[in-house]
Design a protein around this motif. Structure first.
Motif, PDB file in Angstrom:
ATOM      1  N   ASN A 271       0.872  -1.101  -0.046  1.00 35.56           N
ATOM      2  CA  ASN A 271      -0.027  -0.039   0.038  1.00 35.56           C
ATOM      3  C   ASN A 271       0.874   1.235   0.081  1.00 35.56           C
ATOM      4  N   LEU A 273       4.591   2.492  -1.422  1.00 36.87           N
ATOM      5  CA  LEU A 273       5.838   2.083  -2.356  1.00 36.87           C
ATOM      6  C   LEU A 273       7.110   1.946  -1.473  1.00 36.87           C
TER       7      LEU A 273
ATOM      8  N   ALA B 230       1.213   3.705  -7.955  1.00 37.58           N
ATOM      9  CA  ALA B 230       1.346   4.490  -6.522  1.00 37.58           C
ATOM     10  C   ALA B 230       1.152   5.662  -6.748  1.00 37.58           C
ATOM     11  N   GLN B 234      -2.371   5.531  -4.708  1.00 34.81           N
ATOM     12  CA  GLN B 234      -1.835   5.660  -3.238  1.00 34.81           C
ATOM     13  C   GLN B 234      -1.375   6.890  -2.981  1.00 34.81           C
ATOM     14  N   ASP B 236       1.130   8.660  -3.706  1.00 34.31           N
ATOM     15  CA  ASP B 236       2.482   8.778  -3.258  1.00 34.31           C
ATOM     16  C   ASP B 236       3.180  10.184  -3.980  1.00 34.31           C
ATOM     17  N   VAL B 239       6.438   9.851  -6.395  1.00 31.22           N
ATOM     18  CA  VAL B 239       6.410   9.595  -7.616  1.00 31.22           C
ATOM     19  C   VAL B 239       5.561   9.977  -8.613  1.00 31.22           C
TER      20      VAL B 239
END
Lengths: 281, 315
Positions: A271, A273, B230, B234, B236, B239
């Motif tokens: 969930n 990275l 990701a 997510q 993130d 990235v």
């Protein structure tokens, strides 16, 4: 959980030097501290040991059992070295290991039968890494059938699903845990499982190896892992293991893991990275 | 019963970066997975750069040297051809001549080439080193200064030399191309290291290392797919940078792209074969999430732009 101490291995410079010089002291020191830390077995890892393998293994088994009253896990691919160790071993040894490759099974299972030793079966084929839990189960069946062929009881087998490093293989982490669960359905009573825990943090910087190892260990215990080759000198690891064991088969992660460890769970669940600085983010 | 298309929701989005001065080009900006215009905003376009070297190549595929031999007499002429004759969106100036094993050109000579090219073309300039870790740090530092004010994309910054190159990009206000070697965890870690030293998140473009069809393309596009998952699912933030596919270099190493029909009669027409090899590699990567490309064959570029254009038409 059965704790197999990993610290007597040829990769460690001081141990390699001790072996080369046949100096028992560093080996015996390492044996004593691991025993004191609560190890149930001590792994003796000499690698492929193409040169003097049998003599080295026999020497290591003797000097180790001279100072600790623990059984050993004989870690080498050199079957002659394994046998040399088994001949002088006191108690029920673990043969570490066989794979599903037939030449390996032919070399190692008969030794387990002859000396009444446990044997670790790696769910690994000659063609490479298993890709998912189903693959691992098929390989586990190969191990079970190999054991039967050579007269080794299922009670003497430890199945190893091959733990993978989170750096680079994080998307496989849950599949490995799923395999541990599925292995338990392959036989009644369930076959024991084991892992090389430190593999999980291979390639990660030192400061996160501990948290990666201990978090995944608890997740694996939740899946039913029965044994692990690990560093018994890692206090945080051993404390967390005891907390998990005290939950009597009903491990609730939120109750024993702290915030950073729970974040690490999310990494293993894919969930978040993974990157080396994942805890700082 | 009428069918309602199920729609994903995304919690993150990809940065949009605009490079160049005057005639600018925008890279990235999608708010969902590639081309899924029914559920999110797509890129406006997939810009493509054609590659120019600071020295005349002596080992390019015959198919390519056949096309460029009139143009690559010097970098300025070549860059002008890329802009005017082949109509690329950007020029990618790869300073291969600075590599110690090739011509070992000095940083200051390279900077002169950069300035000459900047004066000759209006479309944005990507400035790349020769991928020699130490030399690149030296060369790109000087070239970043020489290109001050032109809002270029400078690269590639890698784990072993990113500090100098990132500092130069920041000092002279360029975008930074960060290279990781098909390693999704390293790609994220490199972005963290860059932002920790002060590079803004929206000033970075990622090169996750492409691989040609038949030579690892699946790894290349899986890495890009996982990065996009990701970034978008997510959220993130480490990235969410756009991704560029530097594919010409990789594709034209492959014998399937490079060989002449005389060398490999069973493989058919070299022009079609090489172009198809480059086009297929490019399309796989942009379907995975590459937001821009650096290519070599003008016809492959044309084919990719045509297909990307069709994919980008609203659902």
């Amino acid at each position: 959980m059965l704790v197999i101490g990993e610290k007597i291995n040829i990769i460690t410079k001081s141990i390699a030097k001790a072996i080369e010089e046949r100096d028992p002291k560093p080996v015996q020191e390492m044996a004593k501290v691991q025993a004191a830390a609560g190890a149930h077995y001590l792994d003796i890892n000499i690698g492929p040991a193409r040169k003097n393998g049998p003599e080295i293994m026999e020497w290591l088994v003797r000097v180790t059992q001279d100072v600790v009253d623990l059984p050993l896990s004989l870690d080498t691919t050199n079957a002659a070295a394994t046998e040399a160790g088994l001949r002088v071993h006191r108690g029920k040894a673990i043969i570490n290991s066989t794979s599903t490759a037939h030449e390996r099974m032919e070399a190692m299972f008969p030794l387990a039968a002859k000396y009444g030793a446990y044997i670790i079966g790696l769910t690994l084929a000659s063609k490479g890494m298993p890709k998912d839990a189903n693959d691992r189960c098929a390989l586990a069946m190969d191990i079970i059938m190999g054991a039967a062929e050579f007269g080794v009881s299922t009670e003497d087998i430890f199945l190893d699903p091959i733990f993978l490093s989170v750096n680079g293989m994080q998307d496989k982490a849950m599949g490995v845990l799923e395999a541990i669960e599925m292995f338990q359905a392959l036989n009644d009573p369930p076959i024991k499982t084991v892992c090389g825990l430190s593999n999980v943090s291979n390639g990660a910087p030192e400061h996160v190896r501990g948290i990666l190892n201990r978090t995944y260990m608890v997740m694996a215990m939740q899946s039913g892992l029965t044994a692990a080759i690990l560093d018994p000198l890692d206090d945080k690891l051993m404390n967390l293991m005891r907390k998990a064991e005290a939950m009597n088969g009903n491990i609730v992660l939120e109750e024993i893991l702290d915030a950073d460890e729970l974040k690490t769970v999310e990494v293993f669940r894919n969930n978040i990275l993974y990157c080396h600085s994942y805890l700082d983010m | 019963m009428p069918f309602t298309t199920p729609k994903e929701t995304y919690s993150g989005k990809i940065h949009s970066v605009t490079i160049g001065k005057g005639k600018t080009v925008t890279i990235g900006g999608a708010t969902g997975l590639p081309f899924l215009s029914f559920e999110a905003q797509t890129n406006k376009s997939i810009p493509v750069a054609l590659e120019v070297w600071d020295v005349t190549p002596d080992d390019w595929a015959p198919e390519l040297s056949g096309i460029y031999q009139a143009d690559w007499i010097n970098p300025v002429q070549w860059a002008k051809a890329v802009q005017d004759k082949y109509k690329a969106d950007m020029v990618c100036l790869r300073l291969m001549g600075t590599h110690p094993d090739l011509k070992n050109r000095s940083a200051s000579d390279a900077a002169e080439t950069v300035q000459a090219v900047l004066k000759a073309v209006e479309i944005p300039l990507i400035i790349l080193g020769s991928n020699h870790v130490e030399k690149d740090a030296e060369v790109l530092k000087v070239c970043a200064q020489a290109a001050a004010g032109y809002n270029c994309l400078i690269g590639k910054a890698q784990e072993k030399n990113y500090k100098t190159i990132a500092a130069a990009a920041m000092a002279y206000n360029h975008y930074l191309l960060a290279l990781s070697n098909l390693d999704i965890n390293l790609a994220k870690q490199l972005n963290i290291l860059l932002t920790q030293m002060g590079v803004k998140e929206d000033r970075i473009i990622m090169d996750t290392m492409p691989a040609a069809l038949g030579y690892g393309l699946e790894y290349a596009y899986s890495v890009i797919e996982r990065i996009r998952q990701a970034a978008l699912k997510q959220n993130d933030t480490m990235v969410q940078m756009p991704i560029i596919g530097d594919i010409g270099l990789e594709v034209w190493k492959a014998k399937e792209a490079k060989s002449t029909a005389a060398e490999q009669p069973a493989w058919g027409d070299a022009s079609f074969r090489g172009t198809a090899w480059e086009t297929t590699t490019a399309l796989a990567l942009i379907t995975a999430g590459a937001d821009a490309l650096i290519m070599r064959h003008p016809q492959a570029m044309a084919q990719v732009r045509k297909t990307a254009g069709e994919l980008l038409k609203a659902a």
